[in-house]
Design an enzyme around this catalytic site. Sequence first.
Site, PDB file in Angstrom:
ATOM      1  N   VAL A 190       0.863  -1.192   0.000  1.00 52.31           N
ATOM      2  CA  VAL A 190       0.000   0.000   0.000  1.00 52.31           C
ATOM      3  C   VAL A 190       0.893   1.234   0.000  1.00 52.31           C
ATOM      4  O   VAL A 190       1.779   1.339   0.848  1.00 52.31           O
ATOM      5  CB  VAL A 190      -0.879   0.067   1.276  1.00 52.31           C
ATOM      6  CG1 VAL A 190      -1.773   1.299   1.264  1.00 52.31           C
ATOM      7  CG2 VAL A 190      -1.704  -1.200   1.466  1.00 52.31           C
ATOM      8  N   HIS A 191       0.713   2.148  -0.931  1.00 49.86           N
ATOM      9  CA  HIS A 191       1.485   3.389  -0.863  1.00 49.86           C
ATOM     10  C   HIS A 191       0.826   4.585  -1.563  1.00 49.86           C
ATOM     11  O   HIS A 191       1.293   5.709  -1.433  1.00 49.86           O
ATOM     12  CB  HIS A 191       2.883   3.202  -1.467  1.00 49.86           C
ATOM     13  CG  HIS A 191       2.872   3.107  -2.962  1.00 49.86           C
ATOM     14  ND1 HIS A 191       2.663   1.940  -3.633  1.00 49.86           N
ATOM     15  CD2 HIS A 191       3.027   4.062  -3.910  1.00 49.86           C
ATOM     16  CE1 HIS A 191       2.704   2.160  -4.927  1.00 49.86           C
ATOM     17  NE2 HIS A 191       2.909   3.440  -5.132  1.00 49.86           N
ATOM     18  N   ARG A 192      -0.238   4.344  -2.325  1.00 47.80           N
ATOM     19  CA  ARG A 192      -0.794   5.434  -3.129  1.00 47.80           C
ATOM     20  C   ARG A 192      -1.279   6.590  -2.263  1.00 47.80           C
ATOM     21  O   ARG A 192      -1.863   6.380  -1.190  1.00 47.80           O
ATOM     22  CB  ARG A 192      -1.997   4.926  -3.921  1.00 47.80           C
ATOM     23  CG  ARG A 192      -1.648   3.933  -4.970  1.00 47.80           C
ATOM     24  CD  ARG A 192      -1.150   4.610  -6.212  1.00 47.80           C
ATOM     25  NE  ARG A 192      -0.663   3.613  -7.131  1.00 47.80           N
ATOM     26  CZ  ARG A 192      -0.064   3.888  -8.264  1.00 47.80           C
ATOM     27  NH1 ARG A 192       0.138   5.143  -8.616  1.00 47.80           N
ATOM     28  NH2 ARG A 192       0.346   2.932  -9.043  1.00 47.80           N
ATOM     29  N   ARG A 199       6.152   5.856   2.933  1.00 44.70           N
ATOM     30  CA  ARG A 199       5.023   6.799   2.968  1.00 44.70           C
ATOM     31  C   ARG A 199       3.913   6.275   3.877  1.00 44.70           C
ATOM     32  O   ARG A 199       3.328   7.021   4.664  1.00 44.70           O
ATOM     33  CB  ARG A 199       4.485   6.971   1.542  1.00 44.70           C
ATOM     34  CG  ARG A 199       3.273   7.843   1.484  1.00 44.70           C
ATOM     35  CD  ARG A 199       2.619   7.783   0.116  1.00 44.70           C
ATOM     36  NE  ARG A 199       1.802   8.950  -0.041  1.00 44.70           N
ATOM     37  CZ  ARG A 199       2.125  10.006  -0.773  1.00 44.70           C
ATOM     38  NH1 ARG A 199       3.230  10.020  -1.460  1.00 44.70           N
ATOM     39  NH2 ARG A 199       1.338  11.041  -0.833  1.00 44.70           N
TER      40      ARG A 199
END
Length: 349
Positions: A205-207, A240
């Site tokens: 997950v990073h968006r 992030r």
Amino acid sequence: MLKILTVVGARPQFIKAAAVSRAIRETEGLSEVMVHTGQHFDSNMSAVFFEELGIPEPQHHLDIHSGGHGDMTGRMLMAVEPILIEEKPDWVVVYGDTNSTLAGSLAASKLHIPVAHVEAGLRSFNRRMPEEINRLVTDHLSTLQFCPTTTAVANLAAEGIRKGVHHVGDVMYDATLFAIKRAAESSNLLSNLGLEPNGYALATVHRAENTNTPGQLRSVIEFLQEKAQRRPVVLPLHPRTGQAASRMGIRLDGLQVIDPVGYLDMAKLLHHAAAVYTDSGGLQKEAYFHRVPCVTLRDETEWTETIAHGWNKLWKGPDYAARGEISEYGNGRAAFMIADLLKAASVTA
Ligand code: UD1
Ligand code: UDP
């Protein structure tokens, strides 16, 4: 000798550029100068890919990262321009859809240096994504557009871009073929993590759309925590997401959280996973390359063929379609096609 100047900066770009850089080195008459913007800088987000994938040390390292979009892209533009003036390349090659892509294509086109875009033509049709803005602008500034899929070719045609467009396949498939055998031989990650082949799921997950608001990040993490009740969910944590979760007080209990891993460990994790949950562009296709079903943690995807052929589904979308093979991504020679096309386009220019 034709000089190609490559601009990279973020993790997926190192992986894509590794394949093309190898093809450039093996194609007579081509040479490469690489600029690393510094957008990704932790050793497990950058250096590990250079080492494992045999990418030569970049000649220029800008060390620009973090901050808002304007701040980061602006600093990159200012730093790339003098390098282009000094190096006088025949082509600037950029990858994907990050701020480094945008800075490279903007700086080059203002200096009248032709731009070639690898992974051109992808569209989510969601302009709230920073990536959509970066790829739209880059495609319209490029002289050569190297598309991974026929959908990407059609997307460009719909925007009036037809000249210079080539469907070459996906350079990430080239990269997967490079890694798969080496990973089998070199990676001990599964046993180190106590995982059984086919007994766990892999998640990333990073968006921005998933990490910028507490409500959204919480619902993604809760989705993964629910899945973890069935079998372990391994989450190599993007910096992030780690930063956002601690800032927002969101706990990752129940998930097997690990630091980001190198490409060979990732290939090993992918190869033996029972399922993939991700918002990554690259991982949606790699799940298919390793024949693992994927759930995409987004409301749309650029890689629509993975959905159409039953290997991928949107987390809030309909169930998997009937499963079939995907022919779009080529035969593992996309990078060599790109090198040949760069050479041919320079001869005819
Ligand atoms: C960027 C790209 C995204 C791509 C992703 C791949 C843009 C707009 N976004 O998103 O399209 O899918 O890379 O991973 O270009 N950080 C670290 N260490 C690192 C790298 C980043 O601590 O090695 C931190 C940065 O300081 C920043 C945050 O992570 O605070 C986000 O990094 P940034 O490069 O802005 O965006 P990504 O989310 O990585
Ligand atoms: N990847 C990796 N280690 C990790 C997470 C991802 O090597 O810990 C690889 C992954 O296999 C894929 C690429 O990084 O090849 C995807 O990058 P990312 O998800 O950061 O960006 P995106 O593809 O969404 O632009």
